[in-house]
Design a protein around this motif. Structure first.
Motif, mmCIF file in Angstrom:
data_model
loop_
_atom_site.group_PDB
_atom_site.id
_atom_site.type_symbol
_atom_site.label_atom_id
_atom_site.label_comp_id
_atom_site.label_asym_id
_atom_site.label_seq_id
_atom_site.Cartn_x
_atom_site.Cartn_y
_atom_site.Cartn_z
ATOM 1 N N HIS A 1 0.683 -1.107 -0.077
ATOM 2 C CA HIS A 1 -0.053 0.031 -0.133
ATOM 3 C C HIS A 1 0.877 1.253 -0.189
ATOM 4 C CE1 HIS A 1 -3.350 -2.404 2.420
ATOM 5 N NE2 HIS A 1 -2.721 -3.026 1.408
ATOM 6 N N ASP A 2 2.140 1.048 -0.317
ATOM 7 C CA ASP A 2 2.951 2.222 -0.628
ATOM 8 C C ASP A 2 3.535 2.869 -1.730
ATOM 9 O OD1 ASP A 2 3.128 2.477 2.420
ATOM 10 O OD2 ASP A 2 4.782 0.851 2.594
ATOM 11 N N ALA A 3 3.727 3.956 -1.872
ATOM 12 C CA ALA A 3 4.150 4.569 -3.235
ATOM 13 C C ALA A 3 5.650 3.977 -3.346
ATOM 14 C CB ALA A 3 4.357 6.052 -3.169
ATOM 15 N N LEU A 4 6.068 3.856 -4.494
ATOM 16 C CA LEU A 4 7.254 3.377 -4.848
ATOM 17 C C LEU A 4 8.274 4.539 -5.650
ATOM 18 C CD1 LEU A 4 8.970 0.538 -4.336
ATOM 19 C CD2 LEU A 4 8.403 0.383 -6.914
ATOM 20 N N PRO A 5 9.294 4.797 -5.093
ATOM 21 C CA PRO A 5 10.076 5.782 -5.876
ATOM 22 C C PRO A 5 10.610 5.282 -6.983
ATOM 23 C CG PRO A 5 11.287 5.289 -4.025
ATOM 24 C CD PRO A 5 9.979 4.563 -3.950
ATOM 25 N N VAL A 6 11.207 6.104 -8.145
ATOM 26 C CA VAL A 6 11.895 5.710 -9.154
ATOM 27 C C VAL A 6 13.121 4.763 -8.853
ATOM 28 C CG1 VAL A 6 13.058 6.162 -11.214
ATOM 29 C CG2 VAL A 6 11.061 7.691 -10.420
ATOM 30 N N ILE A 7 12.887 3.427 -9.294
ATOM 31 C CA ILE A 7 14.072 2.556 -8.850
ATOM 32 C C ILE A 7 14.552 2.093 -10.546
ATOM 33 C CG2 ILE A 7 14.407 0.287 -8.127
ATOM 34 C CD1 ILE A 7 12.440 0.644 -5.827
ATOM 35 N N LEU A 8 15.922 2.254 -10.457
ATOM 36 C CA LEU A 8 16.587 1.974 -11.696
ATOM 37 C C LEU A 8 16.972 0.392 -11.574
ATOM 38 C CD1 LEU A 8 19.131 4.696 -11.867
ATOM 39 C CD2 LEU A 8 17.239 4.500 -13.321
ATOM 40 N N PHE A 9 16.602 -0.256 -12.752
ATOM 41 C CA PHE A 9 16.838 -2.018 -12.822
ATOM 42 C C PHE A 9 18.288 -2.098 -12.973
ATOM 43 C CE2 PHE A 9 12.307 -1.821 -13.488
ATOM 44 C CZ PHE A 9 11.877 -2.910 -12.765
ATOM 45 N N ASP A 10 19.295 -1.189 -13.132
ATOM 46 C CA ASP A 10 20.504 -1.492 -13.170
ATOM 47 C C ASP A 10 21.265 -1.266 -12.054
ATOM 48 O OD1 ASP A 10 20.815 1.223 -13.097
ATOM 49 O OD2 ASP A 10 21.940 1.342 -14.955
ATOM 50 N N HIS B 1 -6.405 4.075 -4.035
ATOM 51 C CA HIS B 1 -7.263 3.482 -2.775
ATOM 52 C C HIS B 1 -8.301 4.675 -2.742
ATOM 53 C CE1 HIS B 1 -5.374 6.831 -0.400
ATOM 54 N NE2 HIS B 1 -4.239 6.389 -1.194
ATOM 55 N N THR B 2 -9.011 4.150 -2.034
ATOM 56 C CA THR B 2 -10.553 5.047 -1.458
ATOM 57 C C THR B 2 -10.229 5.239 0.069
ATOM 58 O OG1 THR B 2 -11.776 3.278 -1.362
ATOM 59 C CG2 THR B 2 -11.780 3.956 -3.281
ATOM 60 N N PRO B 3 -11.083 6.212 0.517
ATOM 61 C CA PRO B 3 -10.869 6.158 2.182
ATOM 62 C C PRO B 3 -10.888 4.759 2.768
ATOM 63 C CG PRO B 3 -11.962 8.159 1.320
ATOM 64 C CD PRO B 3 -11.897 7.168 0.133
ATOM 65 N N GLU B 4 -11.803 4.109 2.219
ATOM 66 C CA GLU B 4 -11.835 2.795 3.102
ATOM 67 C C GLU B 4 -11.256 1.326 2.241
ATOM 68 O OE1 GLU B 4 -16.120 2.129 3.040
ATOM 69 O OE2 GLU B 4 -16.474 3.610 4.702
ATOM 70 N N VAL C 1 -1.822 12.968 -8.545
ATOM 71 C CA VAL C 1 -3.097 13.563 -8.868
ATOM 72 C C VAL C 1 -4.227 13.103 -9.658
ATOM 73 C CG1 VAL C 1 -4.011 15.873 -9.911
ATOM 74 C CG2 VAL C 1 -2.135 15.911 -8.446
ATOM 75 N N LEU C 2 -3.413 12.441 -10.929
ATOM 76 C CA LEU C 2 -4.554 11.556 -11.774
ATOM 77 C C LEU C 2 -5.134 10.323 -10.962
ATOM 78 C CD1 LEU C 2 -2.228 11.787 -14.975
ATOM 79 C CD2 LEU C 2 -4.323 12.820 -14.656
ATOM 80 N N THR C 3 -4.297 9.613 -10.176
ATOM 81 C CA THR C 3 -4.782 8.435 -9.462
ATOM 82 C C THR C 3 -5.780 9.023 -8.573
ATOM 83 O OG1 THR C 3 -2.551 7.589 -9.773
ATOM 84 C CG2 THR C 3 -4.001 6.440 -8.180
ATOM 85 N N ASP C 4 -5.668 10.059 -7.752
ATOM 86 C CA ASP C 4 -6.554 10.615 -6.799
ATOM 87 C C ASP C 4 -7.837 10.988 -7.531
ATOM 88 O OD1 ASP C 4 -4.567 10.119 -4.720
ATOM 89 O OD2 ASP C 4 -4.245 12.215 -4.540
ATOM 90 N N ALA C 5 -7.709 11.453 -8.728
ATOM 91 C CA ALA C 5 -9.046 11.763 -9.177
ATOM 92 C C ALA C 5 -9.815 10.546 -9.657
ATOM 93 C CB ALA C 5 -8.513 12.600 -10.568
ATOM 94 N N ALA C 6 -9.150 9.540 -10.206
ATOM 95 C CA ALA C 6 -9.678 8.243 -10.484
ATOM 96 C C ALA C 6 -10.376 7.586 -9.174
ATOM 97 C CB ALA C 6 -8.844 7.136 -11.004
ATOM 98 N N ALA C 7 -9.598 7.810 -8.007
ATOM 99 C CA ALA C 7 -9.991 7.169 -6.732
ATOM 100 C C ALA C 7 -11.318 7.936 -6.163
ATOM 101 C CB ALA C 7 -8.938 7.200 -5.768
ATOM 102 N N GLN C 8 -11.288 9.323 -6.589
ATOM 103 C CA GLN C 8 -12.588 10.073 -6.155
ATOM 104 C C GLN C 8 -13.680 9.608 -7.005
ATOM 105 O OE1 GLN C 8 -12.515 12.185 -3.503
ATOM 106 N NE2 GLN C 8 -14.800 12.272 -3.887
ATOM 107 N N ALA C 9 -13.567 9.288 -8.194
ATOM 108 C CA ALA C 9 -14.823 8.655 -8.923
ATOM 109 C C ALA C 9 -15.134 7.229 -8.104
ATOM 110 C CB ALA C 9 -14.214 8.585 -10.396
ATOM 111 N N LEU C 10 -14.241 6.705 -7.911
ATOM 112 C CA LEU C 10 -14.686 5.330 -7.501
ATOM 113 C C LEU C 10 -15.197 5.611 -5.909
ATOM 114 C CD1 LEU C 10 -11.489 3.403 -8.057
ATOM 115 C CD2 LEU C 10 -14.033 2.941 -9.053
ATOM 116 N N THR C 11 -14.614 6.562 -5.131
ATOM 117 C CA THR C 11 -15.223 6.893 -3.764
ATOM 118 C C THR C 11 -16.801 7.356 -4.070
ATOM 119 O OG1 THR C 11 -13.155 7.510 -2.991
ATOM 120 C CG2 THR C 11 -15.123 8.296 -1.974
#
Length: 244
Positions: free
Chosen positions: A88-97, A126-129, A155-165
């Protein structure tokens, strides 16, 4: 300061994601999220979700490279998309090399490098629940996403999550979970429809999906409804005309 075209387009994208009708198609919403991420950021994109059994699976992707990238991780039960959805955590940019990637995903890292994927990041969905999964940002060439790019992805992900909420508020938590499971089932039908179109019209799978998605929008049909028809070898004449 003048508003740029990109700023205007991203504002429209956020409005589109957040203002879906109550009878929204969950799969269509989340595919549009991946499409917007790929359009505005230097990435390909995919969605992994937690199914009703708590297992991680992929739901949709911006293209076949992203779909394969996610499927390979499921096959190995190892990789950044799975980690982000499970933690449930964000993943920062990780290089595969990097040694970090090799230590965390010893089997998947060389596979990703062989497929031309150089880096990865993930944004929780995610949504609040409900923790639903993650938006996966897949980098196959420079430049790498910046911190501002990751903020835009959030921001884009939160907008989609708001529609689901909003949908959850209308129909309830259990119905929202059921619709997510239906979207997972619909993914299979869409893959079948892409295969039918690709074979019939001699298209790539990406071209087939673009045609499928465009016709669904043009005719104001739910993507899953149209895909089911095509998977059953019932190809609309208007869609065939559009492909010519």
């Amino acid at each position: 300061m003048a508003v740029t075209t990109r700023e205007l387009d991203t504002s429209k994208a956020v409005l589109d994601l957040v203002s879906r009708p109550p009878d929204l198609d969950v799969l269509e919403l989340l595919h549009d999220l991946t499409a917007y991420a790929a359009a505005f950021l230097p990435v390909r994109a995919g969605i992994t979700v937690l199914d009703d059994g708590g297992d991680v699976t992929y739901l949709t992707a911006s293209d076949e490279v992203s779909r394969r990238f996610q499927q390979d991780q499921l096959d190995l039960d190892e990789g950044p998309c799975l980690d982000s959805a499970r933690s449930h955590d964000a993943l920062p940019v990780i290089l595969f090399d990097s040694s970090q990637a090799a230590r965390r995903w010893p089997r998947f890292t060389p596979l990703a490098q062989g497929a031309g994927v150089i880096a990865m990041a993930a944004i929780p969905l995610h949504t609040p629940e409900l923790m639903l999964g993650a938006l996966n940002l897949i980098v196959t060439g420079p430049p790498l996403p910046t911190q501002r790019d990751l903020h835009l992805a959030q921001v884009l992900t939160d907008a989609a999550a708001q529609a689901l909420t909003h949908r959850r508020d209308m129909v309830g938590r259990e119905e929202t979970i059921r619709q997510l499971q239906t979207a997972l089932d619909s993914r299979i039908v869409i893959e079948q429809a892409k295969g039918v179109l690709a074979a019939h019209l001699k298209l790539t799978m990406d071209e087939a999906f673009t045609l499928l998605r465009g016709h669904a929008r043009a005719t104001q049909q739910h993507l899953t409804v149209l895909a089911t028809r095509i998977a059953n070898r019932d190809l609309p004449d208007a869609l065939l005309d559009q492909a010519r």
